[in-house]
Design an enzyme around this catalytic site. Sequence first.
Site, mmCIF file in Angstrom:
data_model
loop_
_atom_site.group_PDB
_atom_site.id
_atom_site.type_symbol
_atom_site.label_atom_id
_atom_site.label_comp_id
_atom_site.label_asym_id
_atom_site.label_seq_id
_atom_site.Cartn_x
_atom_site.Cartn_y
_atom_site.Cartn_z
ATOM 1 C CE LYS A 1 -2.106 -1.148 3.857
ATOM 2 N NZ LYS A 1 -1.355 -2.407 4.123
ATOM 3 N NE ARG B 1 -4.562 -1.118 10.003
ATOM 4 C CZ ARG B 1 -3.546 -0.585 9.334
ATOM 5 N NH1 ARG B 1 -3.627 0.610 8.827
ATOM 6 N NH2 ARG B 1 -2.458 -1.285 9.172
ATOM 7 N NE ARG C 1 7.682 -2.262 6.082
ATOM 8 C CZ ARG C 1 6.371 -2.240 6.251
ATOM 9 N NH1 ARG C 1 5.597 -1.717 5.337
ATOM 10 N NH2 ARG C 1 5.833 -2.741 7.337
ATOM 11 N NE ARG D 1 6.176 -0.253 9.820
ATOM 12 C CZ ARG D 1 5.026 -0.258 9.149
ATOM 13 N NH1 ARG D 1 4.924 0.399 7.999
ATOM 14 N NH2 ARG D 1 3.980 -0.894 9.612
ATOM 15 N NE ARG E 1 1.906 -4.787 11.067
ATOM 16 C CZ ARG E 1 2.961 -4.588 10.251
ATOM 17 N NH1 ARG E 1 4.146 -5.088 10.568
ATOM 18 N NH2 ARG E 1 2.824 -3.902 9.158
HETATM 19 P P1 AP5 Z 1 4.821 -1.609 1.773
HETATM 20 O O1 AP5 Z 1 4.429 -0.774 0.606
HETATM 21 O O2 AP5 Z 1 5.603 -0.964 2.875
HETATM 22 O O3 AP5 Z 1 3.530 -2.392 2.344
HETATM 23 P P2 AP5 Z 1 2.249 -1.839 3.117
HETATM 24 O O4 AP5 Z 1 1.052 -2.516 2.535
HETATM 25 O O5 AP5 Z 1 2.246 -0.343 3.154
HETATM 26 O O6 AP5 Z 1 2.554 -2.467 4.531
HETATM 27 P P3 AP5 Z 1 2.420 -1.852 6.008
HETATM 28 O O7 AP5 Z 1 3.139 -2.841 6.900
HETATM 29 O O8 AP5 Z 1 2.900 -0.430 6.057
HETATM 30 O O9 AP5 Z 1 0.925 -1.900 6.223
HETATM 31 P P4 AP5 Z 1 0.204 -1.912 7.545
HETATM 32 O O10 AP5 Z 1 -1.165 -1.704 7.061
HETATM 33 O O11 AP5 Z 1 0.409 -3.103 8.401
HETATM 34 O O12 AP5 Z 1 0.944 -0.748 8.394
HETATM 35 P P5 AP5 Z 1 0.558 0.762 8.711
HETATM 36 O O13 AP5 Z 1 1.781 1.559 8.635
HETATM 37 O O14 AP5 Z 1 -0.631 1.191 7.923
HETATM 38 O O15 AP5 Z 1 5.646 -2.882 1.196
HETATM 39 C C1 AP5 Z 1 6.238 -3.830 2.084
HETATM 40 C C2 AP5 Z 1 7.617 -4.259 1.536
HETATM 41 O O16 AP5 Z 1 7.428 -4.964 0.303
HETATM 42 C C3 AP5 Z 1 8.572 -3.095 1.211
HETATM 43 O O17 AP5 Z 1 9.881 -3.462 1.550
HETATM 44 C C4 AP5 Z 1 8.448 -2.913 -0.317
HETATM 45 O O18 AP5 Z 1 9.651 -2.422 -0.871
HETATM 46 C C5 AP5 Z 1 8.146 -4.337 -0.763
HETATM 47 N N1 AP5 Z 1 7.266 -4.383 -1.935
HETATM 48 C C6 AP5 Z 1 6.149 -3.658 -2.168
HETATM 49 N N2 AP5 Z 1 5.589 -3.998 -3.354
HETATM 50 C C7 AP5 Z 1 6.379 -4.988 -3.863
HETATM 51 C C8 AP5 Z 1 6.340 -5.763 -5.043
HETATM 52 N N3 AP5 Z 1 5.375 -5.607 -5.974
HETATM 53 N N4 AP5 Z 1 7.299 -6.700 -5.236
HETATM 54 C C9 AP5 Z 1 8.289 -6.873 -4.316
HETATM 55 N N5 AP5 Z 1 8.381 -6.152 -3.172
HETATM 56 C C10 AP5 Z 1 7.443 -5.230 -2.953
HETATM 57 O O19 AP5 Z 1 0.067 0.631 10.229
HETATM 58 C C11 AP5 Z 1 0.960 0.331 11.280
HETATM 59 C C12 AP5 Z 1 0.206 0.328 12.605
HETATM 60 O O20 AP5 Z 1 -0.386 1.630 12.852
HETATM 61 C C13 AP5 Z 1 -0.973 -0.647 12.704
HETATM 62 O O21 AP5 Z 1 -0.566 -1.954 13.057
HETATM 63 C C14 AP5 Z 1 -1.828 0.030 13.776
HETATM 64 O O22 AP5 Z 1 -1.317 -0.212 15.072
HETATM 65 C C15 AP5 Z 1 -1.658 1.515 13.475
HETATM 66 N N6 AP5 Z 1 -2.712 2.036 12.566
HETATM 67 C C16 AP5 Z 1 -2.514 2.537 11.301
HETATM 68 N N7 AP5 Z 1 -3.685 2.904 10.758
HETATM 69 C C17 AP5 Z 1 -4.647 2.618 11.672
HETATM 70 C C18 AP5 Z 1 -6.074 2.746 11.680
HETATM 71 N N8 AP5 Z 1 -6.745 3.237 10.625
HETATM 72 N N9 AP5 Z 1 -6.734 2.358 12.797
HETATM 73 C C19 AP5 Z 1 -6.086 1.872 13.861
HETATM 74 N N10 AP5 Z 1 -4.753 1.697 13.914
HETATM 75 C C20 AP5 Z 1 -4.030 2.072 12.829
#
Ligand code: AP5
Length: 217
Positions: free
Chosen positions: A13, A88, A127, A159, A170
């Site tokens: 994402k 979410r 990552r 991270r 997660r």
């Molecule tokens: P990346 O693009 O970083 O993946 P992502 O989907 O963004 O993964 P996240 O771990 O950031 O998502 P998340 O939803 O768990 O975390 P968030 O920060 O929102 O890609 C991952 C890796 O793969 C990278 O190394 C990239 O280079 C590689 N990659 C990407 N595409 C590729 C491809 N096509 N081929 C090969 N490699 C590839 O949330 C974190 C925390 O915040 C949550 O756990 C929660 O505690 C809190 N939080 C956030 N939002 C909320 C909410 N709305 N409500 C409540 N709590 C929340």
Amino acid sequence: MRIVLVGPPGAGKGTQAQFIASHLSIPKISTGDIFRANVSGGTELGRKAKEFMDRGDLVPDEVTIAMVRDRLSEDDARDGFLLDGFPRNVPQAETLKKMLSEWDARLDIVLELVVDEEEVVRRLSGRRTCTKCGKIWHVDFDDKRDDICDDCGGNLFQRDDDKEDVVRHRLEVYQEQTAPLVQFYEDEGILAGIEATGSVEEVTGRALAALAPLESA
Ligand code: AP5
């Protein structure tokens, strides 16, 4: 255009959000990034969010929703935005719908990034993120042998919530609380599923193809 990106942790994402938001010249609003910035800045919001993030649980809705309302009220989000990581769960989705209708606005499309669990674990374990510009890298896929961002020279970090046990939790939280959003937005008639395996460029191509009819409308 008003866009939401949905998908499990590691689906890509954040990676895709960078390209799509820049292509459409709209702000990318990532709740995870905002929380992490507050944690490293030592703010009250960061203090509230940290314990939930460290465990891989969702931060409580009242905290998250107030933060998103503030961010969406800023001028740059008036005519469009890309939300990464919000909503979410169904209560957050219902609140977002209500919030936008108060502003005579609605979501145009929800892009669901579809990828299997094994690939997610592989992606998250490698990552690295730039402390300076926020660019996301992968140690294997981007052949990163040092901890320096090729774009801006900033230092890369791993991270805390990318440890394997937290990643597994997660994923459970995603299945229980976030996956029901797929049906929610299917019922709203605005869901587009995107196959998120393949290269970053291939996935971006599929996402932009799904957005193209809306761009020309
Ligand atoms: P990346 O693009 O970083 O993946 P992502 O989907 O963004 O993964 P996240 O771990 O950031 O998502 P998340 O939803 O768990 O975390 P968030 O920060 O929102 O890609 C991952 C890796 O793969 C990278 O190394 C990239 O280079 C590689 N990659 C990407 N595409 C590729 C491809 N096509 N081929 C090969 N490699 C590839 O949330 C974190 C925390 O915040 C949550 O756990 C929660 O505690 C809190 N939080 C956030 N939002 C909320 C909410 N709305 N409500 C409540 N709590 C929340």
